[in-house]
Structure formats: structure tokens, C-alpha cells
Scaffold this active site. Sequence first.
Site, PDB file in Angstrom:
ATOM      1  CG  ASN A   1      -1.852   1.108   1.324  1.00 23.21           C
ATOM      2  OD1 ASN A   1      -1.734   2.079   0.571  1.00 23.21           O
ATOM      3  ND2 ASN A   1      -2.804   1.008   2.225  1.00 23.21           N
TER       4      ASN A   1
ATOM      5  NE  ARG B   1      -5.688   2.545  -0.617  1.00 20.37           N
ATOM      6  CZ  ARG B   1      -5.656   3.636   0.106  1.00 20.37           C
ATOM      7  NH1 ARG B   1      -4.622   3.876   0.883  1.00 20.37           N
ATOM      8  NH2 ARG B   1      -6.642   4.488   0.072  1.00 20.37           N
TER       9      ARG B   1
ATOM     10  CG  HIS C   1     -11.934   5.732   2.234  1.00 21.54           C
ATOM     11  ND1 HIS C   1     -12.499   6.915   2.659  1.00 21.54           N
ATOM     12  CD2 HIS C   1     -10.606   5.866   2.459  1.00 21.54           C
ATOM     13  CE1 HIS C   1     -11.563   7.722   3.121  1.00 21.54           C
ATOM     14  NE2 HIS C   1     -10.401   7.113   3.006  1.00 21.54           N
TER      15      HIS C   1
ATOM     16  NE  ARG D   1      -7.219  13.972   1.920  1.00 20.54           N
ATOM     17  CZ  ARG D   1      -7.492  12.671   1.847  1.00 20.54           C
ATOM     18  NH1 ARG D   1      -8.484  12.242   1.111  1.00 20.54           N
ATOM     19  NH2 ARG D   1      -6.774  11.794   2.517  1.00 20.54           N
TER      20      ARG D   1
ATOM     21  CD  GLU E   1      -7.946   0.800   3.832  1.00 20.97           C
ATOM     22  OE1 GLU E   1      -7.080   0.913   4.724  1.00 20.97           O
ATOM     23  OE2 GLU E   1      -8.426   1.779   3.240  1.00 20.97           O
TER      24      GLU E   1
END
Length: 391
Positions: free
Chosen positions: A8, A93, A181, A241, A379
Site C-alpha cells: 500500500n 492498493r 475507500h 482536506r 484493507e
Amino acid sequence: MDVILVINSGSSSLKFALYSVEANANDALLTGVVSGIGVNPELKAKMNGEVLNNQEPFKSIPNDANHEWLIKELLNRLHTKYAQFKPIAVGHRMVHGGIHFTEPTLITDKSLQQLKALIPLAPLHQPHSIVAIEAMAKHEPDLLQIACFDTSFHRTQSKIEQMFAIPKALTDEGIIRYGFHGLSYEYIASVLPTYLGDKADGRVLVAHLGNGTSMCAMVNRKSVSSTMGFSTLEGLVMGTRCGLLDAGVILHLIKQKGMNVDEVSKMLYKESGLLGISGISSDMRDLENSDHPDAKQAINMFCHRAKEEIGNLTAVMNGLDAIIFTAGIGENSVMVREKICDPLAWLGVKIDDDRNATGKGKISADESKVKVFVIPTDEEATIANATRSFL
Ligand code: AMP
């Protein structure tokens, strides 16, 4: 032992994990993360629960180490110090799969070119994954490489859910709401029956509240709506963000304040969200520990926006059976879960304070119409599973 290596690759971090190739081997054999790439890289690793940080070979990363160097070094160190693990496939990923990559994909020369063509859609994330893929191909050309996308899970959404109200030609060009996500949501969808039984296929809202935050409305464990759109900026308040923002603000910044594209981009991605509101930190723990009114305001706005989006997604699903909290804040912040759930009493949400304080599994009161759970996301396990299916 044959293993799957999961990579990832973020802008300043590289996470890796090893999984057995055996079916349903969801627990990683070895996990690690190099953070602070480009500044002050630091490696943390674990095997069988034991922290390996200060042991060889998990020491000493030079300050100028980049992603390519790290991949080469990771393979080297695995071969020399952990020869019992023999990687036979790598799952990566990949943040963006555009319109066409609706499921995990074998990396070939052709698919790699297609992934490169998607860089303009995720300029901050995609290049690092591509560097990792190319470095793997260079140093271990025989390894099978699979790309797993954060956008794929949302391709089950209706056309209008994915569209912006902009000229059709732009929509046709791919300026649509992709949602992100997805690897986290896919993991949660896969474990929902364990927690919810029959209700797993009902109307479930998953709140992935981490440094990046989003929510996904699932019906039948498929995405029907998400708060993130074309980029990872839309939706909820995040660490740095902005989330929801009137597009007119961007025009104003450019036209009236003379900011250039890079300045606006830096402001929206790096200087907004919890950090921008509080002026203190992007980290929820720092804000919870601060008495400063601006820290409180940042937490309040974070929770208020979450509440608004729960209303929005509940309307999309025509009701709500369960809320799932996951990721760093969702899994750990008792205060945030309470501040989001308490004002939703009108919707039939009632959390049990003791259960919320433990933060494991079900946290709703028995009489709560809407069930509320904390489920840790994984994940990497999703990527390992997807990669395994290619073997
Ligand atoms: P993630 O991106 O999933 O790693 O989540 C990172 C976010 O989780 C940061 O804002 C952390 O402050 C937050 N977080 C982690 N642990 C806690 C905790 N115990 N309480 C509150 N927030 C936490």
C-alpha cells in the site's frame, strides 16, 4: 512457505504485509510501514504480534530512500532475513481505477499503461503505486502483480448517483463521482454478516473516519452512494482536506485573490479540514486533548458534517438499519461516535454509553431501532484475498 505480499504505497508512506496463500488466512504473518518517506523515514514492523522495529533487519533507512529503493530493499531483506516466506504474488492498493477497472486486475504491459493514463485523476496517489509496481517488475519479474482499486466498490451505484450536473460531454469523458475507500468498504461488507446476521443485507451506512474520511451507503452489501466524489476532497471534514465546498470558493480564490492552481490545491488538500479549522492539528487525538475553543469547533464541525451526510445517505437508502464506525477515528474516538449518534435519536439511533466506551462490536442500546457497531477495517486483508483469487 508461499506468501502473498501486499503493498500500500502512499505519498509519504509505504505499508507492506505478508499473508499465507491458504484460503481465508486473513491474519497477516508480518506487517510493516515506512512513514516519513522523503523527510525522515521510520520503519515499524510486527510479526506474530512482536514489534520488530529495533531489530535487524528492521533498522536504518537512509533519509533519501524513495519508493523504488524501499521496494528493492524490502525484497532483499525478505530474501536474506525472512527466507521462510517466499512471495509468489503481490497485491497493490491502487487509489484510482477510473470507469473501466471494476475489479482487481492482473498487471500486464497493457493494464499498466491504462493505469498510468489514470494519473491525472489521482495525481497525488497513483504515481506512487505505479512506481512500486515498476520496481517489483524490475527486481522480481516473475512475480504475479495484481492491482486492487479503491474506486471499484462504488461502480454498483446508479448512473445519476455517479453524475455531476455538468455538461454531458464532461460526464462522458469521466468527470464523475468515483467514490473512494472502496477496499475498506469491501472488507466491512465481507464481515457484516458476522455482526448483523440477516440485517447485513439491509440498509447499512459505513462511516470510514480516519485521516481521510468518507461514508458509504450499502444496500445488499453493495455501494449505492458515497460522500467522496471525483477526488478525495469531497464530502466530510478530513484531517487536512476540506470536504464539502462550494465550487464558487475556488473561482473566488483564483479570480479575486490571485491564487494559482498549486496554491489552491495545497490549501484544499493539506491546509484545510481539522487542521484548517483548528489551526492546531489534523490529528483528532490532539484536538480531543486540547481546551482551545478552535479545537472544539473543529470537532463539532467534523461531527455536524457527519450528521448531515447520514441524513443524506439515509434518504438515498429510504431508511437506515445500521451504522458502522471504522478507521482510526471511527474505531477509537468515543467522543466522536457519541457526538455523531446522540443527535440522531429522531432516526431511532441510541448508543449505550458503556458499550461505546469499550468501542468493540455492538455499541447501540438493545432498544435502538438502528444498530450501531464498531468494526475494525482491514484493507490489506481485502487486497490479499483478491490477489489469492488469481493464484
Ligand atoms: P487512520 O487514517 O485510519 O489511520 O486514522 C487516523 C486518525 O485516527 C487520526 O486523526 C487520529 O487522531 C485518529 N485516532 C487514532 N486513535 C485515536 C484515539 N484513540 N482517539 C481519537 N482519535 C484517534
